[in-house]
Design an enzyme around this catalytic site. Structure first.
Site, PDB file in Angstrom:
ATOM      1  N   THR A  22      12.029  15.931  26.258  1.00  0.00           N
ATOM      2  CA  THR A  22      12.216  16.510  27.588  1.00  0.00           C
ATOM      3  C   THR A  22      12.446  15.418  28.618  1.00  0.00           C
ATOM      4  O   THR A  22      12.032  14.277  28.424  1.00  0.00           O
ATOM      5  CB  THR A  22      10.985  17.352  28.010  1.00  0.00           C
ATOM      6  OG1 THR A  22      11.257  17.964  29.277  1.00  0.00           O
ATOM      7  CG2 THR A  22       9.727  16.516  28.140  1.00  0.00           C
ATOM      8  N   LYS A  23      13.112  15.828  29.714  1.00  0.00           N
ATOM      9  CA  LYS A  23      13.253  14.933  30.863  1.00  0.00           C
ATOM     10  C   LYS A  23      12.522  15.516  32.069  1.00  0.00           C
ATOM     11  O   LYS A  23      12.667  15.024  33.179  1.00  0.00           O
ATOM     12  CB  LYS A  23      14.740  14.739  31.197  1.00  0.00           C
ATOM     13  CG  LYS A  23      15.509  14.015  30.096  1.00  0.00           C
ATOM     14  CD  LYS A  23      16.958  13.791  30.485  1.00  0.00           C
ATOM     15  CE  LYS A  23      17.707  13.113  29.346  1.00  0.00           C
ATOM     16  NZ  LYS A  23      19.142  12.929  29.641  1.00  0.00           N
ATOM     17  N   ASP A  28      10.535  24.675  25.155  1.00  0.00           N
ATOM     18  CA  ASP A  28      11.403  25.544  25.944  1.00  0.00           C
ATOM     19  C   ASP A  28      10.535  26.630  26.542  1.00  0.00           C
ATOM     20  O   ASP A  28       9.768  27.286  25.837  1.00  0.00           O
ATOM     21  CB  ASP A  28      12.546  26.141  25.129  1.00  0.00           C
ATOM     22  CG  ASP A  28      13.679  26.562  26.058  1.00  0.00           C
ATOM     23  OD1 ASP A  28      14.268  25.681  26.715  1.00  0.00           O
ATOM     24  OD2 ASP A  28      13.953  27.771  26.176  1.00  0.00           O
ATOM     25  N   SER A  29      10.633  26.769  27.836  1.00  0.00           N
ATOM     26  CA  SER A  29       9.688  27.648  28.521  1.00  0.00           C
ATOM     27  C   SER A  29      10.367  28.362  29.675  1.00  0.00           C
ATOM     28  O   SER A  29      11.509  28.065  30.019  1.00  0.00           O
ATOM     29  CB  SER A  29       8.486  26.824  29.012  1.00  0.00           C
ATOM     30  OG  SER A  29       8.914  25.606  29.584  1.00  0.00           O
ATOM     31  N   PHE A  77       4.928  22.338  39.088  1.00  0.00           N
ATOM     32  CA  PHE A  77       6.383  22.254  39.227  1.00  0.00           C
ATOM     33  C   PHE A  77       6.974  23.653  39.043  1.00  0.00           C
ATOM     34  O   PHE A  77       6.246  24.625  38.818  1.00  0.00           O
ATOM     35  CB  PHE A  77       6.972  21.265  38.206  1.00  0.00           C
ATOM     36  CG  PHE A  77       6.841  21.715  36.766  1.00  0.00           C
ATOM     37  CD1 PHE A  77       5.661  21.531  36.071  1.00  0.00           C
ATOM     38  CD2 PHE A  77       7.900  22.342  36.106  1.00  0.00           C
ATOM     39  CE1 PHE A  77       5.530  21.950  34.746  1.00  0.00           C
ATOM     40  CE2 PHE A  77       7.787  22.756  34.785  1.00  0.00           C
ATOM     41  CZ  PHE A  77       6.598  22.566  34.106  1.00  0.00           C
ATOM     42  N   GLY A  78       8.295  23.724  39.132  1.00  0.00           N
ATOM     43  CA  GLY A  78       9.004  24.976  38.844  1.00  0.00           C
ATOM     44  C   GLY A  78       8.488  26.142  39.676  1.00  0.00           C
ATOM     45  O   GLY A  78       8.376  26.064  40.900  1.00  0.00           O
ATOM     46  N   HIS A 104       0.468  28.478  29.560  1.00  0.00           N
ATOM     47  CA  HIS A 104       1.292  28.800  28.387  1.00  0.00           C
ATOM     48  C   HIS A 104       1.506  27.561  27.518  1.00  0.00           C
ATOM     49  O   HIS A 104       1.430  27.612  26.306  1.00  0.00           O
ATOM     50  CB  HIS A 104       2.624  29.380  28.870  1.00  0.00           C
ATOM     51  CG  HIS A 104       3.271  28.588  29.984  1.00  0.00           C
ATOM     52  ND1 HIS A 104       2.595  28.239  31.138  1.00  0.00           N
ATOM     53  CD2 HIS A 104       4.506  28.040  30.110  1.00  0.00           C
ATOM     54  CE1 HIS A 104       3.403  27.533  31.914  1.00  0.00           C
ATOM     55  NE2 HIS A 104       4.552  27.392  31.309  1.00  0.00           N
TER      56      HIS A 104
HETATM   57  O1  LIG Z   1      14.729  21.239  28.815  1.00  0.00           O
HETATM   58  P1  LIG Z   1      13.783  20.195  29.324  1.00  0.00           P
HETATM   59  O2  LIG Z   1      14.385  18.809  29.410  1.00  0.00           O
HETATM   60  O3  LIG Z   1      12.472  20.192  28.599  1.00  0.00           O
HETATM   61  O4  LIG Z   1      13.386  20.542  30.860  1.00  0.00           O
HETATM   62  P2  LIG Z   1      13.756  21.881  31.662  1.00  0.00           P
HETATM   63  O5  LIG Z   1      13.172  21.773  33.018  1.00  0.00           O
HETATM   64  O6  LIG Z   1      15.236  22.151  31.567  1.00  0.00           O
HETATM   65  O7  LIG Z   1      12.944  22.956  30.855  1.00  0.00           O
HETATM   66  P3  LIG Z   1      13.411  24.330  30.204  1.00  0.00           P
HETATM   67  O8  LIG Z   1      14.809  24.240  29.747  1.00  0.00           O
HETATM   68  O9  LIG Z   1      12.342  24.681  29.202  1.00  0.00           O
HETATM   69  O10 LIG Z   1      13.355  25.326  31.419  1.00  0.00           O
HETATM   70  C1  LIG Z   1      12.119  25.807  31.802  1.00  0.00           C
HETATM   71  C2  LIG Z   1      12.069  26.139  33.268  1.00  0.00           C
HETATM   72  O11 LIG Z   1      11.060  27.163  33.419  1.00  0.00           O
HETATM   73  C3  LIG Z   1      10.185  26.852  34.458  1.00  0.00           C
HETATM   74  N1  LIG Z   1       8.845  26.516  33.932  1.00  0.00           N
HETATM   75  C4  LIG Z   1       8.504  26.205  32.644  1.00  0.00           C
HETATM   76  N2  LIG Z   1       7.202  25.890  32.561  1.00  0.00           N
HETATM   77  C5  LIG Z   1       6.706  26.003  33.800  1.00  0.00           C
HETATM   78  C6  LIG Z   1       5.445  25.780  34.364  1.00  0.00           C
HETATM   79  O12 LIG Z   1       4.425  25.338  33.642  1.00  0.00           O
HETATM   80  N3  LIG Z   1       5.295  25.995  35.672  1.00  0.00           N
HETATM   81  C7  LIG Z   1       6.325  26.399  36.433  1.00  0.00           C
HETATM   82  N4  LIG Z   1       7.559  26.606  35.999  1.00  0.00           N
HETATM   83  C8  LIG Z   1       7.760  26.417  34.681  1.00  0.00           C
HETATM   84  C9  LIG Z   1      10.769  25.655  35.188  1.00  0.00           C
HETATM   85  O13 LIG Z   1      11.627  26.110  36.194  1.00  0.00           O
HETATM   86  C10 LIG Z   1      11.575  24.957  34.101  1.00  0.00           C
HETATM   87  O14 LIG Z   1      12.631  24.206  34.638  1.00  0.00           O
HETATM   88 MG   LIG Z   2      16.134  22.573  29.804  1.00  0.00          MG
END
Ligand SMILES: O=P(O)(O)OP(=O)(O)OP(=O)(O)OC[C@H]1O[C@@H](n2cnc3c(O)ncnc32)[C@H](O)[C@@H]1O
Ligand SMILES: [Mg+2]
Length: 203
Positions: A8-9, A70-71, A153-154, A181
């Site tokens: 992951t990044k 992936d989340s 984040f997110g 999660h």
């Molecule tokens: O694919 P990588 O490089 O791991 O990084 P990403 O940010 O693109 O990760 P994902 O493709 O899994 O997308 C998941 C998105 O879901 C959200 N997300 C996942 N886990 C979260 C958390 O613990 N808290 C808040 N938002 C979350 C957040 O917006 C992430 O960017």
């Molecule tokens: Mg991603």
């Protein structure tokens, strides 16, 4: 396994994994520790497909076991959106604030009890020999009417956690790692860890 690459990044994920793995004495590296690792295109339609894609691509590149995460956020009143498209819900730029605004706008007028949602995390472990294992974790909650809190984040600022009576972004990293999660998925993985890495335990 004393070291593990997380494919992951995402700095938010990396910080959480670092803390979760510290207890186990496993040192974490991420793709930010290496130069020029290309982004893996997330072409899957499920969390598992994308997690496996990321883990296998990076394991083949590094010739080491790799974990990918992936989340995303699943909102019932939005028929499961943003789901696997959580990172790019408001466009390819991966803008957390724009994503949050889009969810809140679509939920305008929806009463609290119908704002049920969950975070889902699939972790895939890929070994260079082609073996792949996945585990899942889910955290249930509600979408707030506006962002609250600065941590995480997110979508954390709009995700209310009933157990804690606060949003995910109001929790400390330690508190989030008790209930998230990601933490739950990792717990499942740690249960099978020794079996998974039987032959590699000395390295
Ligand atoms: O694919 P990588 O490089 O791991 O990084 P990403 O940010 O693109 O990760 P994902 O493709 O899994 O997308 C998941 C998105 O879901 C959200 N997300 C996942 N886990 C979260 C958390 O613990 N808290 C808040 N938002 C979350 C957040 O917006 C992430 O960017
Ligand atoms: Mg991603």
């Amino acid at each position: 396994m004393k070291r593990m690459i997380i494919a992951t990044k995402n700095k938010g994920k990396i910080a959480e994994f670092q803390q979760l793995f510290a207890k186990k004495g496993v040192e974490i590296r991420s793709l930010l520790d290496y130069d020029d690792v290309p982004d893996v295109e997330e072409t899957g339609t499920t969390f598992a497909e994308n997690a496996i894609l990321k883990a296998t691509t990076i394991a083949n590149m590094f010739h080491e076991p790799v974990i990918a995460d992936d989340s995303g956020l699943i909102v019932d009143a939005l028929n499961g959106e943003p789901g696997v498209y959580s990172a790019r819900y408001a466009g390819e730029g991966k803008n957390d604030q724009a994503n949050i605004e889009k969810v809140l706008k679509k939920l305008q007028g929806v009463p609290f009890e119908q704002r049920t949602a969950r975070f889902h995390c699939t972790l895939a472990v890929a070994k260079p020999n082609g073996d792949v294992t996945t585990v899942d974790g889910v955290c249930e909650g509600y979408i707030t009417e506006e962002p609250v809190g600065e941590n995480g984040f997110g979508y954390d600022p709009i995700f209310f956690v009933p157990e804690k009576q606060r949003t995910m972004a109001q929790l400390t990293k330690e508190e989030k790692n008790e209930i998230s999660h990601r933490a739950k998925a990792l717990q499942h993985l740690l249960h099978i860890w020794d079996k998974l890495f039987e032959k590699e335990n000395e390295s």
